[in-house]
Write a protein that holds these residues in place. Sequence first.
Motif, PDB file in Angstrom:
ATOM      1  N   HIS A 128      -5.699  -0.926   2.757  1.00  0.00           N
ATOM      2  CA  HIS A 128      -4.743  -0.079   3.474  1.00  0.00           C
ATOM      3  C   HIS A 128      -4.294   1.140   2.658  1.00  0.00           C
ATOM      4  N   LEU A 129      -4.794   1.273   1.448  1.00  0.00           N
ATOM      5  CA  LEU A 129      -4.385   2.410   0.623  1.00  0.00           C
ATOM      6  C   LEU A 129      -4.865   3.731   1.225  1.00  0.00           C
ATOM      7  N   ALA A 141      -3.690  -5.684   0.288  1.00  0.00           N
ATOM      8  CA  ALA A 141      -3.116  -4.339   0.330  1.00  0.00           C
ATOM      9  C   ALA A 141      -4.143  -3.229   0.134  1.00  0.00           C
ATOM     10  N   LYS A 173      -5.464   2.889  -6.414  1.00  0.00           N
ATOM     11  CA  LYS A 173      -5.520   4.195  -5.751  1.00  0.00           C
ATOM     12  C   LYS A 173      -5.872   5.283  -6.759  1.00  0.00           C
ATOM     13  N   ALA A 222      -1.707  -1.875  -6.958  1.00  0.00           N
ATOM     14  CA  ALA A 222      -2.079  -1.011  -5.827  1.00  0.00           C
ATOM     15  C   ALA A 222      -2.060   0.458  -6.233  1.00  0.00           C
ATOM     16  N   ALA A 275       0.833  -1.204   0.000  1.00  0.00           N
ATOM     17  CA  ALA A 275       0.000   0.000   0.000  1.00  0.00           C
ATOM     18  C   ALA A 275       0.866   1.253   0.000  1.00  0.00           C
TER      19      ALA A 275
END
Length: 269
Positions: free
Chosen positions: A87-88, A84, A161, A157, A36
Amino acid sequence: MTTPQENNKPADPASSVETDADTTGSVSPQTADALAGLADSDLEPADRRKLLGRAVTGLGKSAGRAFRGPRAAANWGADLVIAAVPHLAIRDLDTLRRHYDGKSGEDLADAIIRNASRTTAGIGAAGGSVAAVEWTAPPALLSTPVLLTVETAAVVAVEVKMLAELHEVYGVPVQGSASERASALLTAWARRRGVTLLQAGRGFSTVLGAGLRKELRDRLLRRMGRNLTTLGPLLTGAAIGAELNRRATRKLGDEVREDLRKQARKALR
């Protein structure tokens, strides 16, 4: 999905994501947090290599799945990404405007896509990644399948995002718990379009069912195939990997933003 304090979006009380028993539970918090963290576009190259090293050294026994063939490696990569994404650090619209010097609308979307493309290019160019972890990771973790899978998960990831922040720009922020938002965004990434509907109250394993997991795995498998070029001679492989990542991220961002524009036009009718 963890957000920065300045976003003023409360974090979920529970940090775990509901999923199948032998999937994200095998991914260590160290690896999930490191992947992340690699989505941060402001990272210096040295910090990016350190985070990549942290991701690799936290893999543990789960890394053995990378040696069971391409599909097994892609399934493992999907587990890394699923672990992951919640948790970004997703920035809300006000935070994005402050970060990008007051830009808004299409200019802000351009900046987000451009920065994400640069970030994935940086990950693809991390030819020093092995050197960054060679003194702390067991030799098996420095093998081609493991490093390729982790690099691909880090790229995804970044792109997830980017998609989340494009939704902020176009006035359709992804709502729900961390697991619900993660499910919606992973579906958007796999299908290369904006989030159209999130059924609140459904668990992660229900929203991201077997069919969508297969879509995610197949998309990861194609991306990993392209990223094999990064394993060529050091400088040549790194340069090709950087350019491939940059183009792929740019194309994904453009496709999703166009879908979000269409959604906005429909909403105005």
